[in-house]
Design an enzyme around this catalytic site. Structure first.
Site, PDB file in Angstrom:
ATOM      1  N   TRP A  21       0.574  -1.150  -0.060  1.00 35.73           N
ATOM      2  CA  TRP A  21       0.374  -0.074   0.241  1.00 35.73           C
ATOM      3  C   TRP A  21       0.928   1.083  -0.198  1.00 35.73           C
ATOM      4  O   TRP A  21       0.367   2.376  -0.681  1.00 35.73           O
ATOM      5  CB  TRP A  21      -1.419  -0.420   1.084  1.00 35.73           C
ATOM      6  CG  TRP A  21      -1.877   0.764   1.265  1.00 35.73           C
ATOM      7  CD1 TRP A  21      -2.758   2.008  -0.055  1.00 35.73           C
ATOM      8  CD2 TRP A  21      -3.403   0.816   1.641  1.00 35.73           C
ATOM      9  NE1 TRP A  21      -3.543   2.430   0.330  1.00 35.73           N
ATOM     10  CE2 TRP A  21      -3.950   2.609   0.988  1.00 35.73           C
ATOM     11  CE3 TRP A  21      -3.643   0.692   3.500  1.00 35.73           C
ATOM     12  CZ2 TRP A  21      -5.456   1.878   2.498  1.00 35.73           C
ATOM     13  CZ3 TRP A  21      -4.832   0.481   4.096  1.00 35.73           C
ATOM     14  CH2 TRP A  21      -5.596   1.565   3.508  1.00 35.73           C
ATOM     15  N   TYR A  56      -5.969  -0.141  -3.724  1.00 32.77           N
ATOM     16  CA  TYR A  56      -5.346   0.990  -3.054  1.00 32.77           C
ATOM     17  C   TYR A  56      -4.673   2.355  -4.945  1.00 32.77           C
ATOM     18  O   TYR A  56      -4.144   1.201  -5.897  1.00 32.77           O
ATOM     19  CB  TYR A  56      -4.082  -0.221  -2.801  1.00 32.77           C
ATOM     20  CG  TYR A  56      -3.893  -1.182  -2.027  1.00 32.77           C
ATOM     21  CD1 TYR A  56      -5.432  -0.884  -1.165  1.00 32.77           C
ATOM     22  CD2 TYR A  56      -2.372  -1.993  -1.834  1.00 32.77           C
ATOM     23  CE1 TYR A  56      -4.865  -1.478  -0.110  1.00 32.77           C
ATOM     24  CE2 TYR A  56      -3.173  -2.419  -0.471  1.00 32.77           C
ATOM     25  CZ  TYR A  56      -3.803  -2.734   0.558  1.00 32.77           C
ATOM     26  OH  TYR A  56      -4.246  -3.671   0.735  1.00 32.77           O
ATOM     27  N   GLN A 173      -6.790 -13.268   6.407  1.00 25.46           N
ATOM     28  CA  GLN A 173      -5.605 -11.596   6.397  1.00 25.46           C
ATOM     29  C   GLN A 173      -6.631 -10.593   7.350  1.00 25.46           C
ATOM     30  O   GLN A 173      -7.790 -10.118   7.239  1.00 25.46           O
ATOM     31  CB  GLN A 173      -5.951 -10.949   5.280  1.00 25.46           C
ATOM     32  CG  GLN A 173      -4.382  -9.707   5.098  1.00 25.46           C
ATOM     33  CD  GLN A 173      -4.658  -9.169   4.027  1.00 25.46           C
ATOM     34  OE1 GLN A 173      -4.487  -7.612   4.046  1.00 25.46           O
ATOM     35  NE2 GLN A 173      -3.647 -10.013   3.532  1.00 25.46           N
ATOM     36  N   SER A 202       0.888  -4.530  10.632  1.00 29.96           N
ATOM     37  CA  SER A 202       1.538  -4.924  11.389  1.00 29.96           C
ATOM     38  C   SER A 202       2.741  -4.031  12.112  1.00 29.96           C
ATOM     39  O   SER A 202       2.555  -3.995  13.482  1.00 29.96           O
ATOM     40  CB  SER A 202       2.748  -6.152  10.866  1.00 29.96           C
ATOM     41  OG  SER A 202       1.567  -6.522  10.294  1.00 29.96           O
ATOM     42  N   ARG A 224      -3.276   6.935   6.307  1.00 29.37           N
ATOM     43  CA  ARG A 224      -2.575   6.690   7.476  1.00 29.37           C
ATOM     44  C   ARG A 224      -4.411   7.546   8.293  1.00 29.37           C
ATOM     45  O   ARG A 224      -4.253   6.849   9.336  1.00 29.37           O
ATOM     46  CB  ARG A 224      -1.841   7.526   8.164  1.00 29.37           C
ATOM     47  CG  ARG A 224      -0.506   6.620   7.560  1.00 29.37           C
ATOM     48  CD  ARG A 224       0.898   7.551   7.581  1.00 29.37           C
ATOM     49  NE  ARG A 224       0.848   8.380   6.318  1.00 29.37           N
ATOM     50  CZ  ARG A 224       1.791   9.305   6.095  1.00 29.37           C
ATOM     51  NH1 ARG A 224       2.889   9.026   7.044  1.00 29.37           N
ATOM     52  NH2 ARG A 224       1.876  10.434   5.472  1.00 29.37           N
ATOM     53  N   ALA A 277       7.201  -0.445   3.653  1.00 26.10           N
ATOM     54  CA  ALA A 277       8.847   0.455   3.725  1.00 26.10           C
ATOM     55  C   ALA A 277       8.461   1.388   2.416  1.00 26.10           C
ATOM     56  O   ALA A 277       8.132   1.271   1.764  1.00 26.10           O
ATOM     57  CB  ALA A 277       9.781  -0.960   3.803  1.00 26.10           C
ATOM     58  N   ARG A 278       9.424   2.848   2.899  1.00 23.98           N
ATOM     59  CA  ARG A 278       8.920   3.614   1.898  1.00 23.98           C
ATOM     60  C   ARG A 278      10.668   3.961   1.649  1.00 23.98           C
ATOM     61  O   ARG A 278      11.050   5.211   0.376  1.00 23.98           O
ATOM     62  CB  ARG A 278       8.982   4.717   2.470  1.00 23.98           C
ATOM     63  CG  ARG A 278       7.180   4.267   2.350  1.00 23.98           C
ATOM     64  CD  ARG A 278       6.741   5.833   3.341  1.00 23.98           C
ATOM     65  NE  ARG A 278       6.948   5.792   4.554  1.00 23.98           N
ATOM     66  CZ  ARG A 278       6.425   7.154   5.205  1.00 23.98           C
ATOM     67  NH1 ARG A 278       6.308   7.940   4.800  1.00 23.98           N
ATOM     68  NH2 ARG A 278       7.323   7.507   6.255  1.00 23.98           N
TER      69      ARG A 278
END
Length: 311
Positions: A21, A56, A173, A202, A224, A277-278
């Site tokens: 995402w 997404y 999920q 998570s 977010r 992760a970005r």
């Protein structure tokens, strides 16, 4: 990297999964090159599962994933989710009718530029379509070879039991982390029944990594805002929990994210934890947390803090 048997799939799935995402543009500015580098870094770190969804960023996330997996498709199991579509950037439609699911699967195959989907997941329950129609449509899609496995996200125990009258549900999920254990009983139940289990959110949308020490104000439309962690009183309670996590992390010379994913995947009922992760640094940091495990004493210290500040 550590691996677990994933339900009855025949997969040894990495305990860490790529949550995509963050790559679709809904979590701030993550460019295509950064996205590709992140996915490759996590695969190099032993990760063999990637999760995405048609909803997404209105399908753009799947298109980004297509670029990320070029040349490494054979190293990854791909999960995508359908039955939910993001229209015009902010209107979510939940529909699991036969016709709509066929449309979703075909669009995901096109977006991802792949011939089949390893694991196809109903993103959210649809109250307006009989589950018999939905599950029989998925069985047909599996028979056609477009999808390999059938799973659900955000379903209740009762909905899973109803769905299984028409088609086996192979994995689930659900949201799960230190700050949100509302699905723990359901995850235990599913795992005991032989289903694969994945946790999303998570890292608590980043709040459990220590990234936010004061309450942030995200722009309208930021993904977010979907989660409860950035509102009071929960945010302040999580900040108290972080004080304990900081102590554990300092003694281990480890990042908070590594503590968090270890805590969830060291349970018996979480097979793999989805983490976004970005940057390559974040990707390597997440993978590095699986080179060691929390001790029983550390697990107790964390669980006592959760009981004190969040229960």
């Amino acid at each position: 990297m550590r691996y677990k048997k994933f339900g009855n799939y025949g997969w040894d799935i990495s305990c860490l999964s790529i949550g995509s995402w963050t790559l679709g543009g809904g979590w701030g500015n993550v460019g295509l090159k950064d996205s590709i580098d992140v996915v490759h870094a996590m695969v190099d770190g032993g990760v063999n599962h990637l999760d995405t969804a048609l909803a997404y960023d209105s399908g753009n996330c799947e298109k980004v994933v297509a670029q990320c997996i070029k040349g490494i498709r054979d190293k990854l199991y791909i999960t995508t989710k359908g039955g939910t579509m993001n229209l015009f950037g902010n209107i979510f439609v939940k529909c699991s009718s036969r016709d709509f699911l066929n449309e979703c699967v075909n669009q995901s195959l096109k977006n991802l530029e792949i011939d089949y989907i390893d694991n196809y997941m109903l993103h959210w329950p649809d109250a307006n379509t009989p589950l018999q129609e939905t599950m029989e449509a998925l069985k047909d899609l599996k028979r056609e070879g477009k999808i390999r496995h059938i799973s659900v996200s955000n379903f209740s125990k009762e909905q899973i039991i109803e769905a299984e009258k028409y088609c086996p549900v192979e994995s689930v999920q659900l949201s799960y982390n230190m700050a949100d254990r509302s699905n723990e009983e359901l995850l235990r139940w599913a795992h005991d029944r032989g289903m694969g289990t994945m946790s999303y959110s998570s890292l608590g949308s980043g709040v459990l990594t220590g990234q936010y020490r004061t309450l942030p104000n995200f722009p309208k439309g930021d993904a977010r805002n979907f989660f409860p962690y950035f509102s009071e009183p929960l945010f302040s309670k999580i900040m108290k929990l972080l004080e304990t996590l900081d102590v554990v992390a300092e003694k281990r010379t480890a990042a908070l994210a590594q503590i968090v994913v270890n805590w969830s995947t060291q349970t018996s009922f979480i097979d793999t934890a989805l983490c976004g992760a970005r940057s390559v640094q974040e990707a390597k940091e997440n993978c590095g947390g699986f080179e060691w495990a929390l001790s029983d004493e550390e697990m107790k210290q964390i669980n006592d803090a959760i009981a004190t500040y969040l229960d």
